[in-house]
Write a protein that holds these residues in place. Structure first.
Motif, PDB file in Angstrom:
ATOM      1  N   PRO A  15       0.794  -1.233   0.000  1.00 42.50           N
ATOM      2  CA  PRO A  15       0.000   0.000   0.000  1.00 42.50           C
ATOM      3  C   PRO A  15       0.827   1.284   0.000  1.00 42.50           C
ATOM      4  CG  PRO A  15      -0.841  -1.560   1.605  1.00 42.50           C
ATOM      5  CD  PRO A  15       0.473  -2.092   1.152  1.00 42.50           C
ATOM      6  N   ILE A  16       2.132   1.170   0.184  1.00 44.73           N
ATOM      7  CA  ILE A  16       3.030   2.327   0.072  1.00 44.73           C
ATOM      8  C   ILE A  16       4.187   1.955  -0.841  1.00 44.73           C
ATOM      9  CG2 ILE A  16       4.599   3.901   1.296  1.00 44.73           C
ATOM     10  CD1 ILE A  16       2.815   3.566   3.770  1.00 44.73           C
ATOM     11  N   ILE A  17       4.510   2.851  -1.760  1.00 49.13           N
ATOM     12  CA  ILE A  17       5.629   2.671  -2.690  1.00 49.13           C
ATOM     13  C   ILE A  17       6.782   3.543  -2.203  1.00 49.13           C
ATOM     14  CG2 ILE A  17       6.389   3.138  -5.074  1.00 49.13           C
ATOM     15  CD1 ILE A  17       3.422   2.613  -5.900  1.00 49.13           C
ATOM     16  N   PHE A  18       7.999   2.996  -2.253  1.00 49.97           N
ATOM     17  CA  PHE A  18       9.133   3.783  -1.758  1.00 49.97           C
ATOM     18  C   PHE A  18       9.682   4.686  -2.854  1.00 49.97           C
ATOM     19  CE2 PHE A  18      13.409   4.845  -0.380  1.00 49.97           C
ATOM     20  CZ  PHE A  18      13.172   5.196   0.941  1.00 49.97           C
ATOM     21  N   GLY A  19       9.884   5.949  -2.500  1.00 51.73           N
ATOM     22  CA  GLY A  19      10.418   6.937  -3.441  1.00 51.73           C
ATOM     23  C   GLY A  19      11.931   6.954  -3.434  1.00 51.73           C
ATOM     24  N   GLY A  20      12.536   6.576  -4.561  1.00 49.07           N
ATOM     25  CA  GLY A  20      13.993   6.445  -4.645  1.00 49.07           C
ATOM     26  C   GLY A  20      14.745   7.726  -4.923  1.00 49.07           C
ATOM     27  N   ASN A  21      14.087   8.877  -4.796  1.00 51.67           N
ATOM     28  CA  ASN A  21      14.798  10.148  -5.020  1.00 51.67           C
ATOM     29  C   ASN A  21      15.846  10.427  -3.945  1.00 51.67           C
ATOM     30  OD1 ASN A  21      12.639  10.511  -3.165  1.00 51.67           O
ATOM     31  ND2 ASN A  21      12.702  12.725  -3.475  1.00 51.67           N
ATOM     32  N   VAL A  22      15.755   9.734  -2.810  1.00 56.33           N
ATOM     33  CA  VAL A  22      16.722   9.964  -1.731  1.00 56.33           C
ATOM     34  C   VAL A  22      18.053   9.241  -1.973  1.00 56.33           C
ATOM     35  CG1 VAL A  22      15.000  10.410   0.048  1.00 56.33           C
ATOM     36  CG2 VAL A  22      15.706   8.050  -0.403  1.00 56.33           C
ATOM     37  N   PHE A  23      18.047   8.240  -2.862  1.00 49.27           N
ATOM     38  CA  PHE A  23      19.261   7.460  -3.082  1.00 49.27           C
ATOM     39  C   PHE A  23      20.294   8.293  -3.838  1.00 49.27           C
ATOM     40  CE2 PHE A  23      16.091   3.742  -3.257  1.00 49.27           C
ATOM     41  CZ  PHE A  23      16.155   3.575  -1.872  1.00 49.27           C
ATOM     42  N   GLY A  24      21.438   8.514  -3.180  1.00 46.80           N
ATOM     43  CA  GLY A  24      22.467   9.345  -3.772  1.00 46.80           C
ATOM     44  C   GLY A  24      22.316  10.820  -3.443  1.00 46.80           C
ATOM     45  N   TRP A  25      21.198  11.171  -2.806  1.00 51.15           N
ATOM     46  CA  TRP A  25      20.967  12.563  -2.406  1.00 51.15           C
ATOM     47  C   TRP A  25      21.132  12.686  -0.893  1.00 51.15           C
ATOM     48  CZ3 TRP A  25      15.435  14.920  -1.850  1.00 51.15           C
ATOM     49  CH2 TRP A  25      15.519  16.265  -1.446  1.00 51.15           C
ATOM     50  N   THR A  26      20.107  12.301  -0.141  1.00 48.05           N
ATOM     51  CA  THR A  26      20.204  12.360   1.317  1.00 48.05           C
ATOM     52  C   THR A  26      20.698  11.043   1.919  1.00 48.05           C
ATOM     53  OG1 THR A  26      17.820  11.940   1.332  1.00 48.05           O
ATOM     54  CG2 THR A  26      18.528  14.205   1.652  1.00 48.05           C
ATOM     55  N   LEU A  27      20.844  10.021   1.077  1.00 49.15           N
ATOM     56  CA  LEU A  27      21.448   8.753   1.503  1.00 49.15           C
ATOM     57  C   LEU A  27      22.565   8.392   0.537  1.00 49.15           C
ATOM     58  CD1 LEU A  27      18.289   6.514   2.251  1.00 49.15           C
ATOM     59  CD2 LEU A  27      19.712   7.725   3.909  1.00 49.15           C
ATOM     60  N   ASN A  28      23.744   8.080   1.061  1.00 50.67           N
ATOM     61  CA  ASN A  28      24.824   7.621   0.185  1.00 50.67           C
ATOM     62  C   ASN A  28      24.574   6.157  -0.193  1.00 50.67           C
ATOM     63  OD1 ASN A  28      25.794   5.964   2.312  1.00 50.67           O
ATOM     64  ND2 ASN A  28      27.172   7.570   3.039  1.00 50.67           N
ATOM     65  N   GLU A  29      25.465   5.574  -0.961  1.00 49.28           N
ATOM     66  CA  GLU A  29      25.221   4.220  -1.441  1.00 49.28           C
ATOM     67  C   GLU A  29      25.078   3.215  -0.295  1.00 49.28           C
ATOM     68  OE1 GLU A  29      27.916   0.990  -3.602  1.00 49.28           O
ATOM     69  OE2 GLU A  29      27.318   2.582  -5.003  1.00 49.28           O
ATOM     70  N   LYS A  30      25.963   3.270   0.663  1.00 51.43           N
ATOM     71  CA  LYS A  30      25.901   2.323   1.788  1.00 51.43           C
ATOM     72  C   LYS A  30      24.589   2.477   2.549  1.00 51.43           C
ATOM     73  CE  LYS A  30      28.394   0.874   5.954  1.00 51.43           C
ATOM     74  NZ  LYS A  30      29.578   1.146   6.823  1.00 51.43           N
ATOM     75  N   GLU A  31      24.205   3.720   2.816  1.00 54.47           N
ATOM     76  CA  GLU A  31      22.962   3.979   3.542  1.00 54.47           C
ATOM     77  C   GLU A  31      21.743   3.559   2.705  1.00 54.47           C
ATOM     78  OE1 GLU A  31      24.545   7.936   5.980  1.00 54.47           O
ATOM     79  OE2 GLU A  31      23.718   8.113   3.958  1.00 54.47           O
ATOM     80  N   SER A  32      21.840   3.761   1.397  1.00 59.62           N
ATOM     81  CA  SER A  32      20.750   3.352   0.496  1.00 59.62           C
ATOM     82  C   SER A  32      20.555   1.847   0.525  1.00 59.62           C
ATOM     83  CB  SER A  32      21.044   3.816  -0.933  1.00 59.62           C
ATOM     84  OG  SER A  32      21.124   5.219  -1.021  1.00 59.62           O
ATOM     85  N   PHE A  33      21.659   1.095   0.490  1.00 57.39           N
ATOM     86  CA  PHE A  33      21.573  -0.369   0.558  1.00 57.39           C
ATOM     87  C   PHE A  33      20.896  -0.812   1.856  1.00 57.39           C
ATOM     88  CE2 PHE A  33      24.591  -2.604  -2.575  1.00 57.39           C
ATOM     89  CZ  PHE A  33      24.354  -1.658  -3.559  1.00 57.39           C
ATOM     90  N   LYS A  34      21.265  -0.176   2.949  1.00 58.00           N
ATOM     91  CA  LYS A  34      20.667  -0.512   4.248  1.00 58.00           C
ATOM     92  C   LYS A  34      19.165  -0.238   4.222  1.00 58.00           C
ATOM     93  CE  LYS A  34      21.238   0.414   9.220  1.00 58.00           C
ATOM     94  NZ  LYS A  34      19.910   0.948   9.571  1.00 58.00           N
ATOM     95  N   MET A  35      18.776   0.912   3.670  1.00 58.00           N
ATOM     96  CA  MET A  35      17.360   1.258   3.587  1.00 58.00           C
ATOM     97  C   MET A  35      16.603   0.260   2.712  1.00 58.00           C
ATOM     98  SD  MET A  35      14.858   3.225   4.429  1.00 58.00           S
ATOM     99  CE  MET A  35      15.721   4.563   5.263  1.00 58.00           C
ATOM    100  N   LEU A  36      17.180  -0.086   1.570  1.00 59.34           N
ATOM    101  CA  LEU A  36      16.542  -1.044   0.662  1.00 59.34           C
ATOM    102  C   LEU A  36      16.402  -2.418   1.316  1.00 59.34           C
ATOM    103  CD1 LEU A  36      18.319   0.105  -2.600  1.00 59.34           C
ATOM    104  CD2 LEU A  36      15.828   0.000  -2.295  1.00 59.34           C
ATOM    105  N   ASP A  37      17.421  -2.827   2.056  1.00 60.05           N
ATOM    106  CA  ASP A  37      17.340  -4.109   2.774  1.00 60.05           C
ATOM    107  C   ASP A  37      16.182  -4.095   3.775  1.00 60.05           C
ATOM    108  OD1 ASP A  37      19.533  -5.215   1.467  1.00 60.05           O
ATOM    109  OD2 ASP A  37      20.953  -4.649   3.037  1.00 60.05           O
ATOM    110  N   GLU A  38      16.063  -3.009   4.517  1.00 57.41           N
ATOM    111  CA  GLU A  38      15.016  -2.908   5.533  1.00 57.41           C
ATOM    112  C   GLU A  38      13.628  -2.858   4.902  1.00 57.41           C
ATOM    113  OE1 GLU A  38      16.051   0.414   7.967  1.00 57.41           O
ATOM    114  OE2 GLU A  38      17.855  -0.558   8.767  1.00 57.41           O
ATOM    115  N   LEU A  39      13.502  -2.119   3.814  1.00 60.86           N
ATOM    116  CA  LEU A  39      12.226  -2.060   3.098  1.00 60.86           C
ATOM    117  C   LEU A  39      11.799  -3.448   2.636  1.00 60.86           C
ATOM    118  CD1 LEU A  39      12.874   1.105   0.925  1.00 60.86           C
ATOM    119  CD2 LEU A  39      10.954   0.839   2.508  1.00 60.86           C
ATOM    120  N   PHE A  40      12.752  -4.171   2.063  1.00 59.36           N
ATOM    121  CA  PHE A  40      12.450  -5.508   1.563  1.00 59.36           C
ATOM    122  C   PHE A  40      11.988  -6.417   2.687  1.00 59.36           C
ATOM    123  CE2 PHE A  40      13.516  -9.841   0.292  1.00 59.36           C
ATOM    124  CZ  PHE A  40      12.883  -9.907  -0.935  1.00 59.36           C
TER     125      PHE A  40
END
Length: 317
Positions: A15-40
């Motif tokens: 019911p919620i889609i994650f917006g990937g505009n934060v990847f590379g902006w407010t989250l660096n690659e390592k932080e983005s991977f962590k966020m994606l892992d948690e979302l999954f």
């Protein structure tokens, strides 16, 4: 988590889609991977991005978000478990023209496939209407990719009612692929860009609707109450315009209902969208693990008719 249908596309999403505009902006690659892992792990497996993300940030080239998502999917071997959304047609350079010509979109799709390290895109959007290219030209470009299986479904974002309807008419008349999902800016602060004629077209044609800026660039989290709260924050360029009397009333209504249900203001703002007529699933971003709590709260919370009336009244004035 129960999935929702994105119109008649056959695609389903949390019911919620994650917006990937934060990847590379407010989250660096390592932080983005962590966020994606948690979302999954939480079951939020539909990711929205675009070829332009996030070139507005200092030193961040266009395509960065797609590259990060592509690398993550490849390393985790999860491509078949992700519903992937991206977009093309916006300017890749600040201030440049939008472009929906067949030649341009053909190159844009090919570039996105490379950055995302995938053979196919589940849902590809015309990011903006350029206002001059015949609407069927974009559809003709997508038809070739759909025939090859490289695009599964298409959608439109930020179109006027006139151009959206014309796109649907041309698809029917010329046997071209039709837009199946629409992506408008829509939230408690901004309602006029969807409600009205656009919503009627989407309902009449059974288009899925996935609004962006669902939290009004963070304003509806309740974190930003004064201009001082925005100082030094990346979100200032998008959200400080909401600091007005109407914004204050909306925050007060969110405060009231979030306290009643013992959830965050962000959860209430997202739940309002989830419960709005015509909406399939809102798009929202997060930059910290703790922010994801509002996603799970929004999915679980049951807003009453009275709750919805309070939010509607505050946002209509």
């Amino acid at each position: 988590m129960e999935k929702v249908a994105l119109g008649k596309s056959g695609l389903k999403s949390a019911p919620i889609i994650f917006g990937g505009n934060v990847f590379g902006w407010t989250l660096n690659e390592k932080e983005s991977f962590k966020m994606l892992d948690e979302l999954f792990e939480l079951g939020f497996t539909t990711i929205d991005t675009a070829d332009v993300y996030s070139r507005w940030a200092d030193g961040v080239p266009h395509g960065t978000s797609e590259r990060i998502i592509g690398k993550w999917m490849k390393e985790r071997k999860l491509r078949d478990k992700i519903t992937l959304i991206t977009k093309g047609g916006s300017s890749l350079q600040p201030g440049g023209p939008k472009n929906n010509t067949q030649d341009y979109l053909t190159g844009a799709v090919q570039d996105s496939l490379l950055r995302l390290q995938t053979d196919y895109i589940d849902l590809y959007f015309t990011h903006f209407d350029d206002g001059k290219t015949p609407v069927e030209e974009a559809l003709e470009a997508y038809q070739k990719f759909i025939k090859k299986g490289e695009i599964k479904h298409i959608g439109a974002s930020n179109f006027s009612a006139e151009r959206l309807q014309k796109s649907l008419d041309e698809a029917a008349e010329k046997n071209l692929p039709a837009y199946e999902v629409f992506q408008p800016e829509y939230n408690l602060m901004v309602r006029d860009k969807f409600e009205g004629e656009i919503k009627e077209i989407c309902t009449r044609n059974n288009l899925g609707v996935i609004p962006y800026f669902s939290l009004a660039s963070g304003f509806l989290t309740g974190k930003y109450r004064t201009k001082e709260d925005f100082e030094g924050k990346e979100r200032k360029m998008f959200a400080d315009k909401f600091l007005n009397n109407r914004g204050k009333k909306i925050l007060e209504s969110l405060d009231e209902i979030s306290e009643k249900h013992n959830v965050s203001q962000a959860a209430v703002a997202l739940a309002w969208l989830i419960n709005r007529p015509g909406v399939s699933a809102p798009i929202a971003s997060a930059t910290k693990s703790s922010h994801l709590k509002s996603f799970t709260e929004a999915v679980k919370i049951s807003l009453s008719n009275e709750d919805m009336k309070i939010l509607n009244k505050a946002s209509e004035e």
